[in-house]
Write an enzyme that holds these catalytic residues in place. Structure first.
Site, short mmCIF file in Angstrom:
data_model
loop_
_atom_site.label_atom_id
_atom_site.label_comp_id
_atom_site.label_asym_id
_atom_site.label_seq_id
_atom_site.Cartn_x
_atom_site.Cartn_y
_atom_site.Cartn_z
N GLY A 166 -36.39 18.74 35.60
CA GLY A 166 -35.73 17.51 36.05
C GLY A 166 -34.25 17.44 35.74
O GLY A 166 -33.45 18.19 36.30
N ALA A 173 -15.88 16.09 42.14
CA ALA A 173 -16.16 17.05 43.22
C ALA A 173 -14.89 17.43 43.97
O ALA A 173 -14.87 18.41 44.70
CB ALA A 173 -17.18 16.44 44.19
N GLY A 214 -48.36 6.01 34.67
CA GLY A 214 -47.61 6.56 35.79
C GLY A 214 -47.03 7.95 35.53
O GLY A 214 -46.26 8.46 36.33
N GLY A 225 -38.50 11.86 36.60
CA GLY A 225 -38.02 10.49 36.73
C GLY A 225 -36.88 10.43 37.74
O GLY A 225 -36.19 11.43 37.96
N LYS A 259 -42.09 26.47 37.44
CA LYS A 259 -40.77 26.38 36.79
C LYS A 259 -40.48 27.66 35.99
O LYS A 259 -39.35 28.14 35.98
CB LYS A 259 -40.74 25.15 35.88
N ASP A 290 -47.78 23.61 37.73
CA ASP A 290 -46.42 23.08 37.82
C ASP A 290 -45.50 23.79 36.82
O ASP A 290 -44.39 24.19 37.16
CB ASP A 290 -46.47 21.57 37.54
N1 NAP Z 1 -40.58 12.67 40.77
C1 NAP Z 1 -39.97 13.44 39.86
O1 NAP Z 1 -39.70 13.01 38.73
C2 NAP Z 1 -39.57 14.83 40.22
C3 NAP Z 1 -38.94 15.63 39.24
C4 NAP Z 1 -38.52 16.92 39.57
C5 NAP Z 1 -38.76 17.40 40.85
N2 NAP Z 1 -39.40 16.62 41.76
C6 NAP Z 1 -39.62 17.17 43.10
O2 NAP Z 1 -38.88 16.38 44.02
C7 NAP Z 1 -39.56 16.34 45.27
C8 NAP Z 1 -39.80 14.90 45.67
O3 NAP Z 1 -40.58 14.28 44.68
P1 NAP Z 1 -40.79 12.68 44.64
O4 NAP Z 1 -41.43 12.41 43.33
O5 NAP Z 1 -39.56 11.98 45.01
O6 NAP Z 1 -41.89 12.52 45.79
P2 NAP Z 1 -42.35 11.16 46.51
O7 NAP Z 1 -41.98 9.98 45.70
O8 NAP Z 1 -43.76 11.37 46.91
O9 NAP Z 1 -41.44 11.14 47.83
C9 NAP Z 1 -41.63 12.03 48.88
C10 NAP Z 1 -40.83 11.54 50.06
O10 NAP Z 1 -41.00 12.46 51.14
C11 NAP Z 1 -41.34 11.73 52.32
N3 NAP Z 1 -42.21 12.57 53.16
C12 NAP Z 1 -43.37 13.14 52.82
N4 NAP Z 1 -43.86 13.85 53.86
C13 NAP Z 1 -42.98 13.71 54.86
C14 NAP Z 1 -42.91 14.19 56.18
N5 NAP Z 1 -43.88 14.95 56.68
N6 NAP Z 1 -41.83 13.86 56.93
C15 NAP Z 1 -40.86 13.09 56.42
N7 NAP Z 1 -40.86 12.61 55.16
C16 NAP Z 1 -41.91 12.92 54.40
C17 NAP Z 1 -42.05 10.47 51.85
O11 NAP Z 1 -41.93 9.48 52.86
P3 NAP Z 1 -42.52 8.00 52.68
O12 NAP Z 1 -41.78 7.40 51.51
O13 NAP Z 1 -42.18 7.29 53.95
O14 NAP Z 1 -43.98 8.16 52.42
C18 NAP Z 1 -41.26 10.15 50.59
O15 NAP Z 1 -40.12 9.40 50.88
C19 NAP Z 1 -40.83 17.16 45.07
O16 NAP Z 1 -40.61 18.49 45.48
C20 NAP Z 1 -41.04 17.12 43.57
O17 NAP Z 1 -41.76 18.23 43.07
C21 NAP Z 1 -39.80 15.36 41.47
#
Ligand code: NAP
Length: 436
Positions: A136, A34, A189, A309, A207, A203
């Protein structure tokens, strides 16, 4: 070394914790690439006390993540909360309004509000990046926006949802039905407790809309994506497709019609498709994602890898941060937002292609004649027809056919002609055959 790029992480779930881990593990390498260190200054999530498997003590905890946009020790807000609207969108707007960069993995938010956010970013001269929002860890946004930027893109299509691909490829491998494979995906999962967004194709549609905007320089138009999920695909369809030389995949396809003298029209669809066994997408199994982009000079590009993931998604998020740290200001949708074009929606009836049609019919004489007559009257030419076995309810018979290439409107007409026929015990299922 130059001043660090200071980031605030909103959301510390799967992806957020992954970003913390990656920046810890690869900090020296990231800084070298970077040109300066990338440092987390503030973090936020709902529950402060939750064990996230990472040490958050070096960073300022922010109870209300909206406050991140106003912090003077933050250059870029990284939104990893999720949801198309609500707190994620409020934070995204506030960060850009404050002239801060925004990196997000949130496909739903970009699909619905990407244009408005890109306008805000342009207004404030702030960088906006969303590589992780599509497939992803696969660098397909960058690949299209930068690597393929010298080409007219003719078609973009791909397997954009790992859950659906896992279910369909497991149905293929085991001969099992949809409901069992969905349960298996949930147990492992892959699938959410509420899998509707995945299995209904929403979903993947998010994309696809993002990819189409980048590939065609289009104003993002999620509402124009016609979406069909995989819930109607049966084990019998998978078996018939196999007998005919195909596999079934949920495929998002975007193409721009460029007939001379006509306004270009954009076709965006997510549907279960029959993929010829020789096509690269037929070999994409399990939760893997793959995107094909066809350019006029480069030819066919295939991007393949982990579509979800913590590790792969964090890899894409940090790649965006490295770009921002380097001072890259490429337009998020490949051309300046004011120059993105609003293409009218293409009529899918004009599509020229082959289709698979499955009928569930009563087991009595004359039914096949009725179906083939409807095909003839609608101008559909049948390439092959299989009547095999009983439907799952025992009393009905499945008739599967593949059409010769022709306009899709003829197949729609044939299906319309048969609607209401007492011979059909369920609505026909039509799936396009992906062109090689
Ligand atoms: N998981 C994947 O593989 C993946 C892949 C591509 C894109 N994404 C995208 O990445 C994003 C996150 O996904 P993720 O899988 O990491 O979701 P996740 O595991 O459900 O994590 C969401 C996080 O947001 C926090 N949160 C939710 N509501 C909140 C609020 N009102 N104020 C503050 N914090 C809040 C949660 O807090 P707490 O932990 O305290 O509950 C948690 O830490 C999403 O947009 C998803 O579509 C995910």
């Amino acid at each position: 070394m130059a001043e660090p790029l200071r980031i605030a992480l909103a959301g510390l779930g799967t992806v957020g914790a992954g970003v913390v881990r990656l920046l810890e593990a690869n900090s020296a390498l990231v800084a070298r690439r970077a040109g300066r260190p990338i440092e987390i200054t503030a973090v936020s999530a709902r529950e402060r006390g939750k064990d996230r498997g990472v040490d958050l003590t070096p960073y300022a905890w922010v109870d209300d993540m909206q406050a991140m946009a106003g912090r003077t020790d933050v250059d870029v807000v990284v939104e990893l909360v999720g949801g198309s609207d609500g707190p994620a969108l409020t934070l995204a707007r506030a960060a850009l309004d404050a002239g801060k960069g925004l990196v997000t993995a949130n496909k739903a938010m970009i699909a619905h509000h990407g244009l408005a956010l890109a306008e805000l970013a342009a207004l404030h001269g702030a960088p906006l990046r969303f590589e992780a929002a599509v497939a992803g860890g696969i660098p397909v946004v960058k690949g299209l926006r930068e690597g393929a930027s010298a080409n007219t893109i003719e078609r973009i299509y791909g397997i954009l949802n790992g859950t659906c691909n896992y279910i369909l490829s497991e149905m293929e491998r085991t001969g099992g039905d949809f409901a069992d494979m969905l349960r298996g995906a949930q147990d492992q999962g892959f699938a959410e407790a509420d899998p509707a967004f995945d299995i209904e194709g929403v979903d993947a549609a998010h994309k696809l809309a993002i990819l189409a905007a980048i590939g065609f320089g289009a104003r993002i138009d999620f509402a124009a994506v016609a979406t069909t999920g995989i819930g109607e695909v049966s084990a019998a369809d998978i078996a018939q497709a196999d007998a005919l030389g195909f596999v079934i995949r949920l495929v998002g396809v975007a193409s721009l019609s460029t007939r001379e003298g006509e306004t270009p029209h954009l076709l965006q669809r997510v549907r279960p498709c029959l993929v010829p066994r020789g096509h690269p997408l037929a070999h994409v199994t399990g939760a893997t994602n793959a995107v094909v982009a066809e350019g006029d000079f480069v030819g066919r590009l295939l991007f393949q890898g982990a579509g979800a993931g913590d590790g792969p998604t964090a890899s894409a998020v940090v790649a965006d941060l490295i770009d921002i740290a380097r001072g890259d200001r490429t337009a998020p949708f490949s051309v300046p937002v004011a120059e993105l074009e609003a293409f009218p929606k293409a009529d899918p009836g004009h599509r020229l292609g082959r289709d698979y049609i499955r009928f569930t019919v009563t087991d009595r004489p004359g039914v096949l004649a009725e179906i083939t007559a409807a095909m003839r009257d609608a101008g559909v030419s049948i390439e092959s027809l299989i009547q095999r076995g009983r439907a799952s309810n025992g009393g009905d018979v499945l008739v599967a056919m593949v059409t010769h290439e022709g306009p899709e409107r003829c197949v729609t007409k044939a299906v319309d002609l048969l609607s209401g026929s007492p011979s059909l015990t369920a609505p026909p299922l039509v799936m396009p055959i992906l062109k090689d």
